[in-house]
Design a protein around this motif. Sequence first.
Motif, short mmCIF file in Angstrom:
data_model
loop_
_atom_site.label_atom_id
_atom_site.label_comp_id
_atom_site.label_asym_id
_atom_site.label_seq_id
_atom_site.Cartn_x
_atom_site.Cartn_y
_atom_site.Cartn_z
N ASP A 10 0.84 -1.21 0.00
CA ASP A 10 0.00 0.00 0.00
C ASP A 10 0.87 1.25 0.00
O ASP A 10 0.65 2.19 -0.78
CB ASP A 10 -0.91 0.03 1.24
CG ASP A 10 -1.84 -1.17 1.31
OD1 ASP A 10 -2.30 -1.61 0.25
OD2 ASP A 10 -2.11 -1.63 2.43
N ILE A 11 1.85 1.28 0.89
CA ILE A 11 2.69 2.48 1.02
C ILE A 11 3.57 2.64 -0.22
O ILE A 11 3.79 3.76 -0.69
CB ILE A 11 3.54 2.41 2.30
CG1 ILE A 11 2.62 2.38 3.52
CG2 ILE A 11 4.50 3.59 2.37
CD1 ILE A 11 3.35 2.28 4.84
N GLU A 12 4.07 1.54 -0.76
CA GLU A 12 4.89 1.63 -1.96
C GLU A 12 4.10 2.24 -3.10
O GLU A 12 4.59 3.14 -3.81
CB GLU A 12 5.41 0.25 -2.36
CG GLU A 12 6.32 0.29 -3.58
CD GLU A 12 6.94 -1.06 -3.90
OE1 GLU A 12 7.06 -1.37 -5.11
OE2 GLU A 12 7.31 -1.79 -2.96
N GLU A 13 2.86 1.78 -3.30
CA GLU A 13 2.04 2.31 -4.38
C GLU A 13 1.73 3.79 -4.16
O GLU A 13 1.81 4.60 -5.10
CB GLU A 13 0.74 1.51 -4.49
CG GLU A 13 0.95 0.10 -5.05
CD GLU A 13 -0.36 -0.69 -5.12
OE1 GLU A 13 -1.41 -0.14 -4.73
OE2 GLU A 13 -0.31 -1.85 -5.56
N MET A 14 1.38 4.17 -2.94
CA MET A 14 1.05 5.57 -2.64
C MET A 14 2.27 6.47 -2.80
O MET A 14 2.19 7.53 -3.43
CB MET A 14 0.48 5.69 -1.23
CG MET A 14 -0.94 5.19 -1.08
SD MET A 14 -1.66 5.66 0.52
CE MET A 14 -0.81 4.53 1.61
N SER A 15 3.39 6.04 -2.24
CA SER A 15 4.59 6.90 -2.26
C SER A 15 5.13 7.06 -3.66
O SER A 15 5.52 8.17 -4.07
CB SER A 15 5.65 6.34 -1.31
OG SER A 15 6.07 5.05 -1.73
#
Length: 360
Positions: A54-59
């Motif tokens: 999730d964080i990889e996609e958002m960042s």
Amino acid sequence: MNPETKDVIDIKKLLKSVLHYGSSDLHLVVGSEPQIRIDKELKPLDLPVLEAIDIEEMSYSLISDKQKKDFEDKLELDFSFELDGIGRFRANYYHTIYGIGCAFRMIPLEVPSLDKYNNNPIFKELIKKERGLILVTGPTGSGKSTTLASMLNEINITEKRHIITIEDPVEFVHKNKKSLFSQRDVGTNTNSFAEALKHALRQDPDIIFIGEMRDAETIGAALTAAETGHLVFGTLHTNSAPGTINRIIDVFQGDEQAQVRAQLAASLVAIISQSLIPVIGGGKVAVQEILIANPAINNLIREDKVHQLYSQMQLNQKETNMTTQTVEIFNLLKKNIISKENAIKNSNRPDELKKMLEAL
């Protein structure tokens, strides 16, 4: 709090909703729901717990291919960005044992004025100086950037100056009014603070703002610029005005320190050491300790008697326009703006403050 209810969080919508709460920061960490900071306290949002993907996609949705490569190579990434119709943000990406972590700092699009936050009236006099060094110091999140932006904005609306800012990354974006701004982002527009400072002297500046004086080369260049007819603004992560002097001198080797003390004594205009304290009923107030250079202060710096600076700051404050953090906190307590608990917890000299309170 429920700013976003979708299974997949849209980072832009999340940042927009976070601004709605008046938050200063947003944190994304694997194994936790997104959390925001309000009045120094972290508060979790009513959202799903974040997984690494999730964080990889958002960042990664916010950065370029070059920034992705830099992040993967260096494992850290600092940058700032603006989202149309939403706001401006400073971001730091980092790696944890579980995946990517992100910290976003909210930056107002409107550059604040000195009057908006009731800054000390002496600031308007300090910024009229033709040359010298003005430092705004304090821990991370103490409002240093806001205070400096306010000072530069005051110059922008009153003086015709060429102002060069060197930041990592650029935070407040200034529009040219009476002054002309050249804003440079370390890592994007220049390789380093020291390199940018070296070339800044050839760019006909009146004023130079250094986002962080973090090493001997940068500090040395700043002192030289201040000595050679420029007004230099800078920041350090120190908690008091005397502590700032010690930090600058200690960065240098023993055989260089006498020269640095002499340069500092000759060029220093003022040190504003700032902290933010929660206000009763919500919000924060800036507490500013102010040291203003005068012959007595200059002599103490030159003669390596920094331990006597605090006593000098306590004398004749109405005449010198200097003040200590203890006096400022004490005045806020008398006005019932802050609590005694927060006053003592945030004081650099709690024993001195307690003695003043006992004398009431």
